[in-house]
Design a protein around this motif. Structure first.
Motif, PDB file in Angstrom:
ATOM      1  N   LEU A 298       0.391 -21.512  53.103  1.00  0.00           N
ATOM      2  CA  LEU A 298       0.947 -21.257  51.773  1.00  0.00           C
ATOM      3  C   LEU A 298       1.602 -22.511  51.222  1.00  0.00           C
ATOM      4  O   LEU A 298       2.264 -23.248  51.956  1.00  0.00           O
ATOM      5  CB  LEU A 298       2.003 -20.153  51.838  1.00  0.00           C
ATOM      6  CG  LEU A 298       1.642 -18.856  52.563  1.00  0.00           C
ATOM      7  CD1 LEU A 298       2.853 -17.932  52.589  1.00  0.00           C
ATOM      8  CD2 LEU A 298       0.460 -18.204  51.901  1.00  0.00           C
ATOM      9  N   LEU A 299       1.449 -22.746  49.916  1.00  0.00           N
ATOM     10  CA  LEU A 299       2.186 -23.777  49.202  1.00  0.00           C
ATOM     11  C   LEU A 299       3.402 -23.098  48.592  1.00  0.00           C
ATOM     12  O   LEU A 299       3.271 -22.064  47.914  1.00  0.00           O
ATOM     13  CB  LEU A 299       1.322 -24.403  48.112  1.00  0.00           C
ATOM     14  CG  LEU A 299       1.985 -25.478  47.246  1.00  0.00           C
ATOM     15  CD1 LEU A 299       2.358 -26.688  48.093  1.00  0.00           C
ATOM     16  CD2 LEU A 299       1.036 -25.874  46.115  1.00  0.00           C
ATOM     17  N   VAL A 300       4.588 -23.665  48.843  1.00  0.00           N
ATOM     18  CA  VAL A 300       5.837 -22.998  48.471  1.00  0.00           C
ATOM     19  C   VAL A 300       6.621 -23.848  47.479  1.00  0.00           C
ATOM     20  O   VAL A 300       6.716 -25.061  47.612  1.00  0.00           O
ATOM     21  CB  VAL A 300       6.695 -22.745  49.738  1.00  0.00           C
ATOM     22  CG1 VAL A 300       8.027 -22.127  49.398  1.00  0.00           C
ATOM     23  CG2 VAL A 300       5.919 -21.859  50.707  1.00  0.00           C
ATOM     24  N   ARG A 301       7.174 -23.150  46.462  1.00  0.00           N
ATOM     25  CA  ARG A 301       8.085 -23.793  45.500  1.00  0.00           C
ATOM     26  C   ARG A 301       9.428 -24.039  46.178  1.00  0.00           C
ATOM     27  O   ARG A 301       9.879 -23.220  46.965  1.00  0.00           O
ATOM     28  CB  ARG A 301       8.333 -22.888  44.302  1.00  0.00           C
ATOM     29  CG  ARG A 301       7.157 -22.677  43.421  1.00  0.00           C
ATOM     30  CD  ARG A 301       7.555 -21.785  42.218  1.00  0.00           C
ATOM     31  NE  ARG A 301       6.398 -21.493  41.435  1.00  0.00           N
ATOM     32  CZ  ARG A 301       5.591 -20.431  41.651  1.00  0.00           C
ATOM     33  NH1 ARG A 301       5.867 -19.571  42.612  1.00  0.00           N
ATOM     34  NH2 ARG A 301       4.548 -20.221  40.890  1.00  0.00           N
ATOM     35  N   ASP A 302      10.084 -25.121  45.783  1.00  0.00           N
ATOM     36  CA  ASP A 302      11.441 -25.400  46.301  1.00  0.00           C
ATOM     37  C   ASP A 302      12.436 -24.398  45.781  1.00  0.00           C
ATOM     38  O   ASP A 302      12.287 -23.758  44.807  1.00  0.00           O
ATOM     39  CB  ASP A 302      11.882 -26.799  45.906  1.00  0.00           C
ATOM     40  CG  ASP A 302      11.086 -27.850  46.684  1.00  0.00           C
ATOM     41  OD1 ASP A 302      10.676 -27.565  47.817  1.00  0.00           O
ATOM     42  OD2 ASP A 302      10.888 -28.938  46.123  1.00  0.00           O
TER      43      ASP A 302
END
Length: 153
Positions: A149-153
């Motif tokens: 998964l690519l995760v937002r900060d």
């Protein structure tokens, strides 16, 4: 609508995060990528329905098992992130299907997880994917799926 609200509207509840039974962790960070360890269709009572595609499990049954596996993946993601709306994108799934050598509909099985992720996360749930056959899986379960998964900060 948040992913959690979407789950509720679908009548779905995230299960408890499975506790690893070996020397690994449920997830691992690498920058803003979250790697989720392989999950299976563990039921709320802790059991798995054994099955092998092409022998004693149907595509429809295994599709539902892959969908349950997707819920388990989302439960792990929520435990790591606090809220599923931090998922910017599901980058990749690796779907493994417990199958006889002549079984060839692996993608139809893993669609259970893919369809769930798109239902819950919208476009963020669309992903690259591999769907492959395996000679066996732990607990003789029908599917195991891991995710990046690519995760937002």
């Amino acid at each position: 609508m948040t992913p959690e609200e979407k789950l509720t509207s679908l009548g779905l509840v995230l299960p408890e995060v499975p506790v690893p039974v070996a020397n690994y962790v449920p997830y691992r960070w690498a920058g803003n990528l979250l790697y989720l360890s392989g999950q299976g269709p563990k039921r709320t009572d802790g059991t798995y329905r054994p099955g092998r595609l092409g022998r004693n499990a149907t595509i429809e049954e295994a599709y539902e098992e892959a969908r349950l596996t997707g819920l388990n993946l989302l439960a792990v993601a929520k435990s790591a992130l606090g809220e599923l709306s931090r998922i910017e994108a599901v980058i990749k799934l690796l779907g493994m299907v417990n199958a006889e050598p002549d079984f060839s509909d692996h993608p139809k099985v893993i669609n259970g997880c893919s369809d769930l992720l798109v239902e819950v996360l919208g476009d963020a749930g669309r992903h690259a994917r591999s769907a492959v056959g395996m000679g066996s899986l732990p607990n003789r379960m029908t599917v195991e799926i891991e995710a990046i998964l690519l995760v937002r900060d």
